[in-house]
Design a protein around this motif. Structure first.
Motif, PDB file in Angstrom:
ATOM      1  N   THR A  70       0.864  -1.171   0.000  1.00 35.52           N
ATOM      2  CA  THR A  70       0.000   0.000   0.000  1.00 35.52           C
ATOM      3  C   THR A  70       0.899   1.219   0.000  1.00 35.52           C
ATOM      4  O   THR A  70       2.111   1.103   0.212  1.00 35.52           O
ATOM      5  CB  THR A  70      -0.951   0.036   1.211  1.00 35.52           C
ATOM      6  OG1 THR A  70      -1.918   1.076   1.013  1.00 35.52           O
ATOM      7  CG2 THR A  70      -0.200   0.326   2.508  1.00 35.52           C
ATOM      8  N   ARG A  71       0.314   2.378  -0.245  1.00 38.50           N
ATOM      9  CA  ARG A  71       1.096   3.603  -0.149  1.00 38.50           C
ATOM     10  C   ARG A  71       0.456   4.610   0.797  1.00 38.50           C
ATOM     11  O   ARG A  71       0.945   5.711   0.969  1.00 38.50           O
ATOM     12  CB  ARG A  71       1.247   4.229  -1.539  1.00 38.50           C
ATOM     13  CG  ARG A  71       2.008   3.296  -2.480  1.00 38.50           C
ATOM     14  CD  ARG A  71       2.473   3.973  -3.730  1.00 38.50           C
ATOM     15  NE  ARG A  71       3.063   2.988  -4.642  1.00 38.50           N
ATOM     16  CZ  ARG A  71       3.645   3.297  -5.787  1.00 38.50           C
ATOM     17  NH1 ARG A  71       3.742   4.555  -6.168  1.00 38.50           N
ATOM     18  NH2 ARG A  71       4.142   2.350  -6.556  1.00 38.50           N
ATOM     19  N   ILE A  72      -0.641   4.218   1.363  1.00 35.75           N
ATOM     20  CA  ILE A  72      -1.384   5.138   2.224  1.00 35.75           C
ATOM     21  C   ILE A  72      -1.610   4.480   3.583  1.00 35.75           C
ATOM     22  O   ILE A  72      -2.145   3.367   3.653  1.00 35.75           O
ATOM     23  CB  ILE A  72      -2.766   5.479   1.631  1.00 35.75           C
ATOM     24  CG1 ILE A  72      -2.641   5.907   0.170  1.00 35.75           C
ATOM     25  CG2 ILE A  72      -3.467   6.531   2.480  1.00 35.75           C
ATOM     26  CD1 ILE A  72      -1.941   7.204  -0.054  1.00 35.75           C
ATOM     27  N   VAL A  73      -1.237   5.183   4.637  1.00 35.91           N
ATOM     28  CA  VAL A  73      -1.474   4.680   5.987  1.00 35.91           C
ATOM     29  C   VAL A  73      -2.127   5.790   6.804  1.00 35.91           C
ATOM     30  O   VAL A  73      -1.684   6.942   6.771  1.00 35.91           O
ATOM     31  CB  VAL A  73      -0.158   4.242   6.669  1.00 35.91           C
ATOM     32  CG1 VAL A  73      -0.421   3.785   8.100  1.00 35.91           C
ATOM     33  CG2 VAL A  73       0.521   3.132   5.867  1.00 35.91           C
ATOM     34  N   SER A  74      -3.184   5.438   7.500  1.00 37.82           N
ATOM     35  CA  SER A  74      -3.887   6.390   8.361  1.00 37.82           C
ATOM     36  C   SER A  74      -3.885   5.828   9.777  1.00 37.82           C
ATOM     37  O   SER A  74      -4.216   4.666   9.974  1.00 37.82           O
ATOM     38  CB  SER A  74      -5.330   6.581   7.905  1.00 37.82           C
ATOM     39  OG  SER A  74      -5.410   6.641   6.494  1.00 37.82           O
ATOM     40  N   VAL A  75      -3.528   6.671  10.717  1.00 37.67           N
ATOM     41  CA  VAL A  75      -3.404   6.194  12.096  1.00 37.67           C
ATOM     42  C   VAL A  75      -4.190   7.099  13.031  1.00 37.67           C
ATOM     43  O   VAL A  75      -4.041   8.323  12.995  1.00 37.67           O
ATOM     44  CB  VAL A  75      -1.935   6.192  12.561  1.00 37.67           C
ATOM     45  CG1 VAL A  75      -1.835   5.676  14.000  1.00 37.67           C
ATOM     46  CG2 VAL A  75      -1.068   5.362  11.636  1.00 37.67           C
ATOM     47  N   GLN A  76      -5.015   6.499  13.843  1.00 38.24           N
ATOM     48  CA  GLN A  76      -5.651   7.208  14.947  1.00 38.24           C
ATOM     49  C   GLN A  76      -5.062   6.702  16.240  1.00 38.24           C
ATOM     50  O   GLN A  76      -5.157   5.509  16.536  1.00 38.24           O
ATOM     51  CB  GLN A  76      -7.148   6.886  15.013  1.00 38.24           C
ATOM     52  CG  GLN A  76      -8.027   7.758  14.201  1.00 38.24           C
ATOM     53  CD  GLN A  76      -9.492   7.421  14.383  1.00 38.24           C
ATOM     54  OE1 GLN A  76     -10.200   7.404  13.421  1.00 38.24           O
ATOM     55  NE2 GLN A  76      -9.936   7.153  15.598  1.00 38.24           N
ATOM     56  N   LEU A  77      -4.464   7.572  16.998  1.00 37.31           N
ATOM     57  CA  LEU A  77      -4.064   7.188  18.345  1.00 37.31           C
ATOM     58  C   LEU A  77      -5.274   7.431  19.233  1.00 37.31           C
ATOM     59  O   LEU A  77      -5.592   8.574  19.573  1.00 37.31           O
ATOM     60  CB  LEU A  77      -2.850   7.988  18.787  1.00 37.31           C
ATOM     61  CG  LEU A  77      -1.552   7.530  18.093  1.00 37.31           C
ATOM     62  CD1 LEU A  77      -0.554   8.636  17.993  1.00 37.31           C
ATOM     63  CD2 LEU A  77      -0.968   6.344  18.820  1.00 37.31           C
ATOM     64  N   GLY A  78      -5.968   6.376  19.558  1.00 39.94           N
ATOM     65  CA  GLY A  78      -7.234   6.527  20.260  1.00 39.94           C
ATOM     66  C   GLY A  78      -8.273   7.041  19.286  1.00 39.94           C
ATOM     67  O   GLY A  78      -8.320   6.646  18.126  1.00 39.94           O
ATOM     68  N   GLY A  79      -9.109   7.912  19.762  1.00 39.07           N
ATOM     69  CA  GLY A  79     -10.140   8.476  18.910  1.00 39.07           C
ATOM     70  C   GLY A  79     -10.340   9.926  19.261  1.00 39.07           C
ATOM     71  O   GLY A  79      -9.513  10.532  19.947  1.00 39.07           O
ATOM     72  N   ILE A  80     -11.410  10.478  18.792  1.00 41.50           N
ATOM     73  CA  ILE A  80     -11.675  11.892  19.043  1.00 41.50           C
ATOM     74  C   ILE A  80     -11.851  12.125  20.540  1.00 41.50           C
ATOM     75  O   ILE A  80     -12.573  11.398  21.210  1.00 41.50           O
ATOM     76  CB  ILE A  80     -12.924  12.332  18.273  1.00 41.50           C
ATOM     77  CG1 ILE A  80     -12.666  12.185  16.768  1.00 41.50           C
ATOM     78  CG2 ILE A  80     -13.317  13.757  18.632  1.00 41.50           C
ATOM     79  CD1 ILE A  80     -13.882  12.419  15.912  1.00 41.50           C
ATOM     80  N   ALA A  81     -11.157  13.137  21.039  1.00 36.49           N
ATOM     81  CA  ALA A  81     -11.228  13.471  22.470  1.00 36.49           C
ATOM     82  C   ALA A  81     -10.923  12.258  23.342  1.00 36.49           C
ATOM     83  O   ALA A  81     -11.501  12.074  24.402  1.00 36.49           O
ATOM     84  CB  ALA A  81     -12.590  14.049  22.842  1.00 36.49           C
ATOM     85  N   SER A  82     -10.031  11.447  22.866  1.00 32.81           N
ATOM     86  CA  SER A  82      -9.839  10.146  23.499  1.00 32.81           C
ATOM     87  C   SER A  82      -9.345  10.258  24.938  1.00 32.81           C
ATOM     88  O   SER A  82      -8.507  11.072  25.269  1.00 32.81           O
ATOM     89  CB  SER A  82      -8.825   9.335  22.697  1.00 32.81           C
ATOM     90  OG  SER A  82      -8.663   8.073  23.267  1.00 32.81           O
ATOM     91  N   ARG A  83      -9.891   9.363  25.721  1.00 33.73           N
ATOM     92  CA  ARG A  83      -9.361   9.202  27.079  1.00 33.73           C
ATOM     93  C   ARG A  83      -8.198   8.220  26.995  1.00 33.73           C
ATOM     94  O   ARG A  83      -8.213   7.153  27.581  1.00 33.73           O
ATOM     95  CB  ARG A  83     -10.453   8.686  28.003  1.00 33.73           C
ATOM     96  CG  ARG A  83     -11.530   9.719  28.240  1.00 33.73           C
ATOM     97  CD  ARG A  83     -12.685   9.162  29.045  1.00 33.73           C
ATOM     98  NE  ARG A  83     -13.568  10.251  29.444  1.00 33.73           N
ATOM     99  CZ  ARG A  83     -13.439  10.908  30.592  1.00 33.73           C
ATOM    100  NH1 ARG A  83     -12.501  10.576  31.437  1.00 33.73           N
ATOM    101  NH2 ARG A  83     -14.252  11.904  30.889  1.00 33.73           N
ATOM    102  N   PHE A  84      -7.227   8.615  26.232  1.00 37.87           N
ATOM    103  CA  PHE A  84      -6.095   7.736  25.955  1.00 37.87           C
ATOM    104  C   PHE A  84      -5.281   7.516  27.224  1.00 37.87           C
ATOM    105  O   PHE A  84      -4.793   8.460  27.835  1.00 37.87           O
ATOM    106  CB  PHE A  84      -5.229   8.356  24.862  1.00 37.87           C
ATOM    107  CG  PHE A  84      -4.394   7.355  24.119  1.00 37.87           C
ATOM    108  CD1 PHE A  84      -4.919   6.655  23.054  1.00 37.87           C
ATOM    109  CD2 PHE A  84      -3.094   7.100  24.495  1.00 37.87           C
ATOM    110  CE1 PHE A  84      -4.152   5.717  22.369  1.00 37.87           C
ATOM    111  CE2 PHE A  84      -2.329   6.172  23.827  1.00 37.87           C
ATOM    112  CZ  PHE A  84      -2.859   5.482  22.747  1.00 37.87           C
ATOM    113  N   GLN A  85      -5.135   6.263  27.583  1.00 32.79           N
ATOM    114  CA  GLN A  85      -4.422   5.909  28.808  1.00 32.79           C
ATOM    115  C   GLN A  85      -3.013   5.424  28.456  1.00 32.79           C
ATOM    116  O   GLN A  85      -2.858   4.637  27.528  1.00 32.79           O
ATOM    117  CB  GLN A  85      -5.138   4.758  29.523  1.00 32.79           C
ATOM    118  CG  GLN A  85      -6.600   4.996  29.811  1.00 32.79           C
ATOM    119  CD  GLN A  85      -6.834   5.587  31.184  1.00 32.79           C
ATOM    120  OE1 GLN A  85      -5.883   5.806  31.935  1.00 32.79           O
ATOM    121  NE2 GLN A  85      -8.088   5.853  31.509  1.00 32.79           N
TER     122      GLN A  85
END
Lengths: 467, 559
Positions: free
Chosen positions: A305-320
């Motif tokens: 592939t040539r396209i990579v999309s990454v979400q670290l958590g999500g919108i307004a994430s309560r990322f721990q």
């Protein structure tokens, strides 16, 4: 604005994908360069972003210093475009005045360049496709990537999300730049497991054996013509409100047909080692990310592939991030309390730097891999890549000073090792869409605009970004 | 891979894809409603606005602050477009395949449906999402084709199936008449495979093709002269009440033309409603309504210290409670809300801090003398509407308003950041929220949100809060949702009693059930039927499903 150039004779053609790498065949065509140069786009979305007191960068007499949350980027200065005063708050405030809904608007604007679709608290989504999917669709269209199943790799690191299933949205069938959409786009399906992502990239779709199930699977592409015709037969019977259902379904069908027509993998193809089956709910996020880094790097290097999309958590994430060992924060009066990134933006902004630093370390881990740091066996594919790191906010719930960084030269198209100042005022907000447009152009997609189809926001690509 | 809500759906064990983002968003979804605390503001910059977050609801009004008071989620002031086409949800697809082919399938690879206001079957949002989705559908079809007993599924007198035999199979698969043009590609594929790979493979091919056909994945609601056809009506009714394709009896009725007669139709409605499958369907709608359809205790900070399999125990308690109250005892929706008993085993009883029940099996437990009461105090509901850790009165208040009552706030304008009134350093958690109930514009939201304190005795995983965390007088307050009467409470039980009979709750449930039947948001075309359903609703949930199915609007087609 113009509709992108469609190479109809290439469209839906597996043959095109086989021929495209044969450079000599295309040398007399203007599109040949874009078709053959190998460029990668990686978009990384950081939830919440930083608060106003968290410094992204500070100008100095000799240039600029990176703030503590972004210090890991220091060794990538030469490959970096740092942008200060990156702002698009008007996109947010056009529909919202409440701060929390702004999370949503900002996140969906980050890579789509348009305000989101809103309907009485439901089905809220992006109204324009995100640039990763615009380029992915273009690459499919032009035969740069031939297998729709691998047109992009969309990743989500575990973390809560505010309503939207994705920050990334598909380019609709027949996507036209400048179209004014009035309905929501379809979210990209995100993958949380590195192993699932690996299988998407490296799974061999062609039948390998002679059993009935292999043969049934092998004929999958050929039988899909029938449902396609059945969908068309239904169209005349349905009211207009049902047509988009058919369109979306048909797109999935056609893309699968193309994907299944792929030849079996060459036995000599160096398929990397499959990642372990991690429980992403309980596994340390550092471990999960490291596996993803290997999958991303391999998928790009081996041109799956040539396209990579990454979400670290999500919108307004309560990322721990348990390894940070951060304590519970909260003022005892509200719900935005806890040990996560979001809670810290509300109650202990100074320490948001710790989250930003953690994210920056993850980004540099990826950059190291793309750069081939620590090994002589790997070429520097960061040079061929555009890695754009965006976030929700730069101030507290405001899309000013959003920490946006771009890494890699995208095959020589991007002018790195520079600091740009956009301006936190509304007259500069067009530079957001201009940045997205510049990236799309750097990838070789022939568009002169993306995002909100309003003249004030469409003033072409940010020229300083491009060589 | 964890499995969400493993249940027995009919005779088919099905697990669902862990749509983690939905699990995780639930607590956060509710968080924005904490508004008037002034905690969000850029130092020296623009003030942060108070949270609003819930957009575009109908009704309600403003007090001049710019923040509207809670409004009903379904404005009903415009006609809702109708698609005429409804894709099976993942659950429906699993059941339909199992019922048609006898093969239990794993649908965990399918992307989770895009929920619209809690429900998972909005037709306009239900389609093949992307190429990966289509690939999974083909994988499922291929898997079933290879595992199905094709002799039983597609019986043919000879190796070369006749047109009639193929047509009969397709008509059964698609629940529609199959003309020659529809038959032709299946005939051609069959003949080709028969010549190349034999009779069994040819039949498997036809099965595979049928299962990825849009005629199998979707059902039409087009009709003629304003009414659904008999087969369309059979499919719509069956998916509404059973979540699957029509059974042979319903199909036979439709094919014979009998189903369009009111008496026969009513008899079929009653027959379907008497089945345990209807109970499962109603239970599922209750989960969707309560926002408990996708919970996993692993999201909680305390997950490691919680009993193994706690999620499954939570779901089993709720399943048994719903079954007993609504289906065994014939109770009402209000009875479910305020039930003074529940079902526990030793593990769950210990988790709740209750006396052991003496067995690992679930048994009925009297809740008299405890602080628990009804479905709202089950571990599942309490946990699904809490933060990952810490006290969560506002999340739970938002749950009461949004999920239970179908109300929300519209962000017509921001409100200025403001400091909380100083209530003193020794103030309890409850006391710090009190000024918000009486000071505009905060009171617009907090006159309902603060009702979440009704459940403050319970922590984020449904346990009793440790001693000393919650003061005895913190469980008090009111729920004021004009034009309805205010609920005042000083105990959990008092609050639950008030919610159980709140008119907004009944209206909300009726609307959600109707939406589930129609697969779309209600619009102006539904005002009359909704008013009739609301007016006639006595809390009898099964009766409500019956009335919806019998309504003229349910049987209406788009043509």
């Amino acid at each position: 604005m113009k509709k992108w150039k469609r190479r109809d004779f290439l469209r839906n053609s597996v043959l095109a994908g086989m021929l495209a790498p044969v450079a000599g065949y295309w040398l007399d065509m203007p599109e040949a360069k874009a078709l053959t140069e190998k460029r990668h786009m990686v978009l990384v979305f950081l939830p919440n972003g930083k608060c106003r007191e968290n410094v992204y960068l500070e100008r100095t007499a000799g240039g600029f210093d990176l703030g503590p949350g972004f210090a890991p980027y220091e060794r990538y200065r030469e490959d970096m475009i740092a942008i200060e005063e990156y702002a698009f708050h008007d996109f947010v405030s056009e529909h919202y005045t409440g701060d929390h809904a702004g999370h949503f608007a900002s996140a969906l604007t980050m890579f789509s360049g348009d305000i989101p679709f809103v309907r009485s608290d439901i089905g809220t989504a992006a109204i324009q496709p995100t640039i990763d999917q615009i380029v992915a669709a273009d690459y499919l269209d032009r035969g740069v990537i031939t297998n729709p199943l691998r047109k992009s790799l969309a990743i989500k690191m575990r973390g809560s999300s505010f309503k939207a299933p994705s920050v990334f949205y598909q380019a609709p069938p027949g996507y036209t730049v400048g179209a004014t959409y009035t309905d929501e786009r379809v979210p990209v399906t995100l993958t949380e497991s590195p192993r699932d992502g690996f299988r998407q990239m490296f799974g061999d779709l062609a039948a390998m054996g002679g059993t009935d199930i292999d043969q049934l699977w092998a004929q999958g592409g050929s039988i899909l013509d029938v449902p396609g015709r059945e969908l068309e037969a239904l169209r005349d019977q349905l009211p207009a409100a049902g047509h988009h259902i058919l369109d979306q379904h048909l797109t999935g069908l056609r893309e699968l047909e193309i994907g299944l027509a792929e030849s079996p993998l060459d036995p000599s193809f160096p398929v990397p080692e499959e990642p372990p089956d991690l429980d992403t709910r309980t596994e340390a996020p550092e471990r999960v990310w490291s596996e993803w880094v290997r999958v991303i790097d391999a998928a790009l290097r081996l041109d799956r592939t040539r396209i990579v999309s990454v979400q670290l958590g999500g919108i307004a994430s309560r990322f721990q991030i348990p390894s940070l060992g951060l304590g519970y924060v909260g003022d005892g009066t509200g719900s935005n309390s806890g040990t996560d990134h979001h809670s810290y933006t509300h109650h202990q902004a100074a320490d948001v730097d710790l989250f930003m630093e953690w994210y920056s370390l993850r980004v540099t881990e990826l950059l190291d891999e793309l750069k081939g740091i620590g090994t002589t066996a790997k070429a520097d594919i960061l040079y061929d890549s555009a890695v754009m790191v965006g976030a929700e906010f730069g101030w507290n719930h405001r899309a000013y000073d959003v920490p946006v960084s771009i890494f890699g030269q995208c095959g020589g198209a991007l002018r790195t090792n520079q600091l740009l100042t956009y301006g936190n005022d509304i007259s500069s907000f067009h530079k957001h869409t201009g940045t997205l447009t510049a990236l799309v152009q750097a990838m070789g997609t022939d568009l002169d605009a993306v995002g909100r189809p309003v003249a004030a926001y469409q003033q072409g690509p940010v020229r300083e970004l491009l060589v | 891979m964890f499995s969400r809500l493993p249940r027995r759906l009919g005779s088919v064990p099905v697990t669902f894809r862990p749509a983690l983002w939905v699990v995780l968003l639930l607590p956060f979804l509710l968080a924005p409603l904490v508004a008037c605390k002034g905690a969000i503001s850029g130092p020296g910059g623009e003030p942060g606005a108070g949270g609003t977050g819930m957009g575009g609801m109908g009704g309600g009004g403003t007090d001049g602050s710019g923040l509207t008071t809670p409004r009903f989620a379904f404005p009903l002031d415009e006609t809702t477009p109708e698609t005429g086409l409804r894709m099976a949800t993942n659950w429906e697809l699993a059941q339909a395949i199992a019922d048609f082919t006898g093969v239990a399938v794993d649908v965990t690879g399918l992307p989770r449906e895009l929920d619209v206001q809690n429900l998972d079957n909005d037709a306009a949002r239900s389609t093949v999402r992307d190429v990966g989705h289509m690939q999974t559908l083909l994988e499922i079809a291929t898997d079933v084709a290879i595992r199905a007993d094709v002799d039983a599924l597609l019986p043919c007198a000879a190796d070369a199936c006749t047109n009639d035999e193929l047509r009969a199979f397709l008509a059964a698969a698609f629940v529609r008449d199959v003309d020659d043009s529809m038959l032709a590609p299946y005939r051609a594929a069959f003949d080709e495979k028969l010549a190349d790979q034999g009779a069994v493979f040819a039949r498997r091919t036809v099965v595979q093709m049928a299962l990825v056909s849009p005629y199998f994945l979707y059902r039409t609601e087009i009709g003629a002269s304003g009414e659904l056809t008999g087969l369309e009506l059979a499919a719509k009714l069956s998916y509404f009440l059973w979540g699957t394709r029509p059974d042979s009896e319903l199909l036979a009725s439709a094919e014979a033309g009998a189903l369009l007669s009111p008496a026969e139709y009513a008899a079929q409605v009653d027959r379907l409603l008497e089945s345990p499958r209807a109970q499962e369907r109603i239970t599922w709608l209750i989960h969707l309504w309560l926002g408990t359809d996708d919970f996993d205790h692993q999201i909680k900070t305390a997950a490691a210290e919680l009993p193994e399999g706690l999620t499954e125990l939570f779901y089993e308690e709720v399943r048994l409670l719903i079954e007993d109250v609504l289906f065994t005892e014939g109770g009402s929706l209000a009875d479910l809300i305020r039930a003074d008993y529940t079902f526990l085993n030793d593990t769950l009883a210990a988790h709740y801090g209750l006396e052991p029940v003496g067995t690992d099996e679930f048994v009925r437990v009297d809740l008299a003398g405890t602080d628990r009461r009804g479905i709202l105090t089950t571990g599942l509901v309490l946990s699904a509407h809490s933060k990952e850790n810490g006290r969560s009165p506002i999340q739970r208040g938002a749950f009461l308003l949004q999920e239970l009552m179908c109300h929300g706030f519209a962000p017509d304008a921001g409100i200025p950041a403001m400091a909380l009134p100083n209530v003193g350093p020794d103030a309890t958690f409850r006391e710090r929220f009190e000024p918000l109930e009486t000071t505009a514009p905060c009171s617009n939201c907090h006159q309902t949100l603060n009702a979440g304190f009704a459940f403050e005795l319970f922590d984020e995983v449904g346990r009793l809060q440790p001693e000393g965390v919650v003061m005895p007088d913190e469980v008090r307050g009111f729920f004021d949702l004009p034009p309805y009467d205010r609920i005042e409470f000083a105990t959990t039980a008092e609050a639950v009693d008030g919610f159980a009979t709140h008119p907004a709750l009944e209206r909300c449930f009726v609307t959600q059930a109707y939406r589930y039947a129609q697969g779309r948001l209600p619009g102006s075309q539904d005002v009359a039927v909704l008013e009739a359903l609301e007016g006639g609703f006595t809390g009898d949930v099964v009766g409500l499903f019956r009335e919806i199915a019998l309504s003229g609007q349910f049987r209406r087609g788009v043509n």
